[in-house]
Scaffold this motif. Structure first.
Motif: not given
Length: 132
Positions: A81, A66-72
């Motif tokens: 993470f 769900k949150l992976k789009g906020s980092s490389n």
């Protein structure tokens, strides 16, 4: 949601976490736990620990996805993470263990806190690598 990556991450992460738990809690801290028989249940069924590690890997993977789009992408970003997830999850509970449980050694709170963060960093690296 990528079900194939979710299942692969859960499987790989669960295996990793079980290995880390077996080495750390089952071997390294075994004598420590035995010296506090009133606190630690040596007769607890092993399946509880096995299942809980796979559930932790599943929940971690869902949150990561769900949150992976906020980092490389990649293992490094997953480890990063994992560091912050581990800090968030372990810090409040582990530091307060000696206040909540009579006889729980304060130093063991810090051992669990640090090992918990390492645990989540390793899990994050595996999950991030799979999702790359």
């Amino acid at each position: 949601m990528n079900v194939k990556k979710l299942l692969l991450s859960t499987l790989a992460g669960g295996v990793l976490l079980n290995i880390l738990d077996m080495l750390f809690h089952g071997m390294i801290l075994k004598n420590t736990y035995a010296s506090f028989p009133a606190l630690f249940n040596a007769d607890a069924p092993v399946w509880i620990y096995i299942v809980s590690d796979f559930l932790a890997a599943l929940i971690f993977t869902i949150v990561y996805e769900k949150l992976k789009g906020s980092s490389n992408p990649g293992a490094g970003a997953g480890a990063n993470f994992g560091f912050f997830a581990g800090l968030l999850i372990t810090f409040p509970g582990m530091v307060s263990m000696s206040a909540m449980l009579v006889g729980f050694p304060y130093w063991l709170s810090w051992v669990w806190l640090i090992s918990g963060i390492v645990w989540y960093v390793a899990l994050g690296a595996v999950v991030g690598g799979i999702y790359q």
